[in-house]
Design a protein around this motif. Structure first.
Motif, PDB file in Angstrom:
ATOM      1  N   SER A 231      -5.163 -23.274  -5.644  1.00 18.34           N
ATOM      2  CA  SER A 231      -5.342 -23.641  -6.988  1.00 18.34           C
ATOM      3  C   SER A 231      -6.339 -22.838  -7.545  1.00 18.34           C
TER       4      SER A 231
ATOM      5  N   PHE B  56      -8.547 -21.906 -11.472  1.00 17.39           N
ATOM      6  CA  PHE B  56      -8.829 -22.456 -12.825  1.00 17.39           C
ATOM      7  C   PHE B  56      -9.773 -21.348 -13.528  1.00 17.39           C
TER       8      PHE B  56
ATOM      9  N   SER C  10      -9.900 -22.706  -5.169  1.00 16.53           N
ATOM     10  CA  SER C  10      -9.652 -23.752  -4.314  1.00 16.53           C
ATOM     11  C   SER C  10      -8.660 -23.338  -3.172  1.00 16.53           C
TER      12      SER C  10
ATOM     13  N   THR D  83      -8.248 -27.851   1.525  1.00 19.02           N
ATOM     14  CA  THR D  83      -9.820 -28.186   1.500  1.00 19.02           C
ATOM     15  C   THR D  83     -10.236 -28.682   0.084  1.00 19.02           C
ATOM     16  N   TYR D  84     -11.332 -29.109  -0.050  1.00 19.85           N
ATOM     17  CA  TYR D  84     -11.882 -29.754  -1.447  1.00 19.85           C
ATOM     18  C   TYR D  84     -12.799 -28.836  -1.750  1.00 19.85           C
ATOM     19  N   LYS D  85     -13.050 -27.649  -1.266  1.00 22.70           N
ATOM     20  CA  LYS D  85     -14.071 -26.643  -1.588  1.00 22.70           C
ATOM     21  C   LYS D  85     -13.842 -26.000  -2.892  1.00 22.70           C
ATOM     22  N   TYR D  86     -14.279 -25.741  -3.840  1.00 21.10           N
ATOM     23  CA  TYR D  86     -14.327 -24.928  -5.092  1.00 21.10           C
ATOM     24  C   TYR D  86     -15.253 -23.828  -4.948  1.00 21.10           C
TER      25      TYR D  86
ATOM     26  N   PHE E 225     -16.816 -20.724  -6.870  1.00 20.20           N
ATOM     27  CA  PHE E 225     -16.890 -20.062  -8.061  1.00 20.20           C
ATOM     28  C   PHE E 225     -17.349 -18.812  -8.262  1.00 20.20           C
TER      29      PHE E 225
ATOM     30  N   TYR F 296     -19.511 -33.859  -6.245  1.00 18.69           N
ATOM     31  CA  TYR F 296     -20.093 -32.611  -5.762  1.00 18.69           C
ATOM     32  C   TYR F 296     -21.290 -32.481  -6.339  1.00 18.69           C
TER      33      TYR F 296
ATOM     34  N   TYR G 182     -23.859 -29.099  -6.891  1.00 17.17           N
ATOM     35  CA  TYR G 182     -24.181 -27.714  -7.075  1.00 17.17           C
ATOM     36  C   TYR G 182     -25.411 -27.342  -7.424  1.00 17.17           C
TER      37      TYR G 182
ATOM     38  N   TYR H 205     -20.857 -32.251  -0.661  1.00 18.39           N
ATOM     39  CA  TYR H 205     -19.437 -33.033  -1.048  1.00 18.39           C
ATOM     40  C   TYR H 205     -19.220 -34.287  -0.570  1.00 18.39           C
TER      41      TYR H 205
ATOM     42  N   GLN I  47      -9.376 -34.305  -4.400  1.00 17.84           N
ATOM     43  CA  GLN I  47      -9.993 -33.398  -4.005  1.00 17.84           C
ATOM     44  C   GLN I  47      -9.064 -31.957  -4.005  1.00 17.84           C
ATOM     45  N   GLY I  48      -9.742 -31.046  -4.119  1.00 14.29           N
ATOM     46  CA  GLY I  48      -9.005 -29.624  -4.205  1.00 14.29           C
ATOM     47  C   GLY I  48      -8.170 -29.218  -5.128  1.00 14.29           C
TER      48      GLY I  48
END
Lengths: 110, 114
Positions: free
Chosen positions: A32, A34, A91, A95-98, A100, B33, B35, B48, B98-99
């Motif tokens: 994904s 963005f 992403s 997983t859920y990690k974005y 940046f 989340y 940051y 998270y 998520q994701g």
């Protein structure tokens, strides 16, 4: 090497110009994508998601090139109000990690 | 509807003091989340939360940092014995899932450690 890389700029362009930013990502499992916009001393806000087929929203066009692992953002007919930092976000599948990027700064000049 | 809210918006503290930062996510968002963004830097993932699952704390920079999320909604990030290098903007974001989903950010808490 950073997982998501962007040219920090600044890109200084006159009003009405067309400007393009690229963002490269290193993980081929990324799924994904963005573009977020962040104004000075403000929180990031979603500009647009990037789909495999590319997508357009008014003056903004986003494209994805999976083979070369980059995404792009094209801004046509730049406005003064487009001045901001543009963040590329990736992403990974499952997983859920974005992740940046550090952002590309755009200044549109009168 | 209401967006993500954070408090306080600004916090000035002395080195060695503890601080608590609060985040209220968008109602119905299961993912939350935290940051950190230092001046001129990108967003650094801290922690998270997803529903009732164990949080992913892999981004916390030291054991002075901790976070909790009560009732699957409000979250608190605590920094103990603050150091000057902790000075940054702490951003909270939530998403419906998520994701693949859009993250919505709060306005952030600007922390300055003197």
């Amino acid at each position: 090497r950073k997982e998501v890389e962007q040219d920090p700029g600044p890109f200084n362009v006159p009003e009405g110009a067309t400007v393009a930013f690229n963002c490269t990502y290193s993980n081929s499992a990324s799924q994904s994508f963005f573009w977020y916009r962040q104004d000075c001393r403000k929180e990031p806000k979603l500009l647009m998601s990037v789909y495999s087929s590319g997508n357009e929203d008014g003056r903004f066009t986003a494209q994805l090139n999976r083979a070369s692992q980059y995404i792009s953002l094209l801004i046509r007919d730049s406005k003064l109000s487009d001045s901001a930092t543009y963040l590329c976000v990736v992403s990974r599948s499952g997983t859920y990690k974005y992740i940046f990027g550090t952002g590309t700064r755009l200044k549109v000049l009168a | 509807g209401a967006g993500v809210s954070q408090s306080p918006s600004n916090k000035v503290t002395e080195k060695g003091k503890d601080v608590e930062l609060r985040c209220d996510p968008i109602s119905g968002h299961t993912a939350l989340y935290w940051y950190r963004q230092s001046l001129g830097q990108g967003l650094e993932f801290l922690i998270y939360f997803q529903g009732n699952s164990a949080p992913d704390k892999s981004g916390l920079p030291s054991d002075r940092f901790s976070a909790e999320r009560t009732g699957g909604s409000v979250s608190t990030l605590t920094i103990q014995r603050t150091q000057q290098e902790d000075s940054a903007v702490y951003l909270c974001a939530s998403s419906f899932d998520q994701g693949r989903e859009t993250q919505y950010f709060g306005p952030g808490t600007r922390l300055l450690v003197l």
